[in-house]
Design a protein around this motif. Structure first.
Motif, short mmCIF file in Angstrom:
data_model
loop_
_atom_site.label_atom_id
_atom_site.label_comp_id
_atom_site.label_asym_id
_atom_site.label_seq_id
_atom_site.Cartn_x
_atom_site.Cartn_y
_atom_site.Cartn_z
N GLN A 22 0.84 -1.19 0.00
CA GLN A 22 0.00 0.00 0.00
C GLN A 22 0.88 1.25 0.00
OE1 GLN A 22 -2.76 -0.22 3.33
NE2 GLN A 22 -4.41 -0.80 1.96
N PRO A 23 0.49 2.26 -0.75
CA PRO A 23 1.27 3.52 -0.71
C PRO A 23 1.05 4.22 0.63
CG PRO A 23 -0.70 3.77 -2.06
CD PRO A 23 -0.64 2.33 -1.69
N PHE A 24 2.14 4.39 1.37
CA PHE A 24 2.03 5.01 2.69
C PHE A 24 1.96 6.53 2.57
CE2 PHE A 24 3.99 0.90 3.69
CZ PHE A 24 3.14 0.48 4.70
N ALA A 25 1.24 7.11 3.51
CA ALA A 25 1.12 8.57 3.54
C ALA A 25 2.48 9.19 3.82
CB ALA A 25 0.11 8.99 4.61
N PRO A 26 2.86 10.26 3.12
CA PRO A 26 4.15 10.93 3.39
C PRO A 26 4.14 11.60 4.75
CG PRO A 26 2.84 12.18 1.81
CD PRO A 26 2.12 10.89 2.02
N LYS A 27 5.33 11.92 5.23
CA LYS A 27 5.45 12.49 6.58
C LYS A 27 4.77 13.85 6.70
CE LYS A 27 9.78 10.06 7.62
NZ LYS A 27 11.21 10.20 8.01
N TRP A 28 4.74 14.60 5.58
CA TRP A 28 4.13 15.92 5.66
C TRP A 28 2.61 15.89 5.68
CZ3 TRP A 28 0.96 16.46 1.55
CH2 TRP A 28 1.27 15.76 0.38
N PHE A 29 2.03 14.72 5.41
CA PHE A 29 0.57 14.63 5.36
C PHE A 29 0.02 14.61 6.78
CE2 PHE A 29 -3.42 12.16 4.92
CZ PHE A 29 -4.08 13.00 4.04
N PRO A 30 -0.93 15.51 7.09
CA PRO A 30 -1.39 15.61 8.49
C PRO A 30 -2.39 14.55 8.89
CG PRO A 30 -2.50 17.23 7.12
CD PRO A 30 -1.50 16.56 6.24
N GLY A 31 -3.01 13.86 7.92
CA GLY A 31 -4.06 12.90 8.23
C GLY A 31 -3.54 11.48 8.40
N SER A 32 -4.49 10.55 8.49
CA SER A 32 -4.17 9.14 8.69
C SER A 32 -3.90 8.46 7.35
CB SER A 32 -5.34 8.45 9.39
OG SER A 32 -6.52 8.52 8.57
N LEU B 115 -5.35 7.33 1.47
CA LEU B 115 -5.92 6.46 0.44
C LEU B 115 -7.26 7.00 -0.06
CD1 LEU B 115 -5.11 2.96 1.99
CD2 LEU B 115 -3.94 4.12 0.10
N TYR B 116 -8.00 7.62 0.82
CA TYR B 116 -9.26 8.25 0.40
C TYR B 116 -8.99 9.38 -0.59
CZ TYR B 116 -13.47 11.14 0.73
OH TYR B 116 -14.57 11.91 0.44
N GLY B 117 -7.92 10.15 -0.35
CA GLY B 117 -7.55 11.20 -1.30
C GLY B 117 -7.17 10.62 -2.66
N LEU B 118 -6.45 9.49 -2.65
CA LEU B 118 -6.12 8.81 -3.90
C LEU B 118 -7.39 8.36 -4.63
CD1 LEU B 118 -4.05 7.49 -5.83
CD2 LEU B 118 -4.08 5.48 -4.33
#
Length: 335
Positions: A143-153, A158-161
């Motif tokens: 799974q593509p993990f959220a980057p460190k700068w992303f404030p959400g979970s 994945l919802y944004g994707l």
């Protein structure tokens, strides 16, 4: 509804979609993302069935083609899951062209049977190609993990994707339905004979519709694979195609927004009905479908709020007329 409300409704829906992670728990957000992946596949079916009049009951298999394309490229070749999504769409589009070849001569029930046969054979084909597909054990993907700068979970990432994939699909379909291409598709649906007499190439038009519809199903399947992180042949049984068809009809087969409304219906309503009564969940779900079609014959997207009381009243009048004293039951059935 007022014209002013309809003008601002799309902007309000977009704002609500992007603001959803602020108010919805992560598990529910994951289920909504799954519904978005189904909505992309339903949107492809709406394009094919609602605007060109070609029925396809292999949409679940094409959904699976996209999912397995993503899984194989990730597991066997080490590709980034997000980078596989265009290839998932292309591979499903190519398979859709092959499936669409019978559409050049067959229509209606015959085409439905052929495409449903493809959906029925697809899980068995996956089992036979076990060296590539993992067989009955399936494939576990990254799974593509959220980057460190992303404030959400992670679920919000994945919802944004999912929203990005849905936005791309909506833009593609919207552009196709405008201008000469949209008129050609509607002509193929309404009267193919007249359309051909006016210079429309039926072969190219139908194959193009199958290709775009299948590509959208593949994109939805690739997204589904990324969201789940695991797929197996059990994920793409023939009932998957029926669920996608139900979603299109319930949401509105000629509506872009209806594709995603129908996806929410097929993802959430079966779970709600099972929670009401585990033993009668299927029965309650079927009654919900019947009631929905009696109230909203053109799908939920085609239901106007101000006409809802009249639609419900019409259903009640039909029930009361069927119970008239002295009526012979056989007469109401046309016997």
């Amino acid at each position: 509804m007022s014209t002013q409300f309809l003008r601002f409704a799309p902007a309000a829906l977009v704002a609500a979609a992007f603001g959803l992670p602020l108010f919805v728990p992560d598990f529910l957000l994951f289920e909504i993302s799954i519904a978005v992946s189904y909505g992309i596949a339903i949107l492809g079916l709406n394009l094919l069935l609602g605007f060109t009049g070609q029925i396809c009951l292999a949409q679940g298999a094409l959904f699976g083609v996209g999912a397995y394309t993503t899984a194989i490229l990730n597991v066997s070749f080490g590709w980034d899951p997000v980078a596989t999504l265009p290839f998932a769409a292309v591979s499903a589009g190519l398979i859709g062209v092959i499936i669409g070849l019978p559409a050049l001569r067959l229509q209606g029930l015959q085409l439905a049977i052929i495409t449903f046969g493809v959906a029925s054979a697809f899980p068995q084909l996956l089992l036979k190609m076990d060296t590539l597909t993992g067989g009955v054990t399936g494939l576990a993907t990254d799974q593509p993990f959220a980057p460190k700068w992303f404030p959400g979970s992670q679920e919000a990432w994945l919802y944004g994707l999912s929203l990005i994939c849905a936005a791309i699909s909506i833009v593609v379909v919207t552009r196709l339905l405008r201008g000469d291409t949209g008129r050609m598709m509607r002509a193929l649906r309404d009267n193919p004979v007249i359309a051909e007499a006016l210079g429309v190439n039926l072969m190219k038009g139908r194959l193009a519709a199958f290709a775009v519809s299948s590509a959208l199903a593949g994109l939805g399947g690739g997204l589904f694979c990324i969201l789940n992180g695991f797929i197996s042949p059990q994920s793409f049984l023939p009932m998957k195609s029926i669920d996608i068809l139900i979603g299109g009809i319930v949401g509105g087969i000629t509506s872009i927004a209806g594709a995603f409304i129908g996806a929410l219906f097929v993802v959430f309503v079966p779970g709600f009905t099972t929670d009401i009564n585990p033993a009668l969940g299927g029965l309650i779900y079927g009654l919900c479908l019947i009631g929905m079609m009696m109230v909203a014959r053109h799908g939920i997207a085609g239901l106007r709020i101000e006409k809802l009381p009249a639609a419900i009243l019409g259903v009640l009048k039909f029930k009361s007329s069927s119970r008239m004293p002295g009526a012979v039951p056989g007469q109401l059935g046309g016997e």
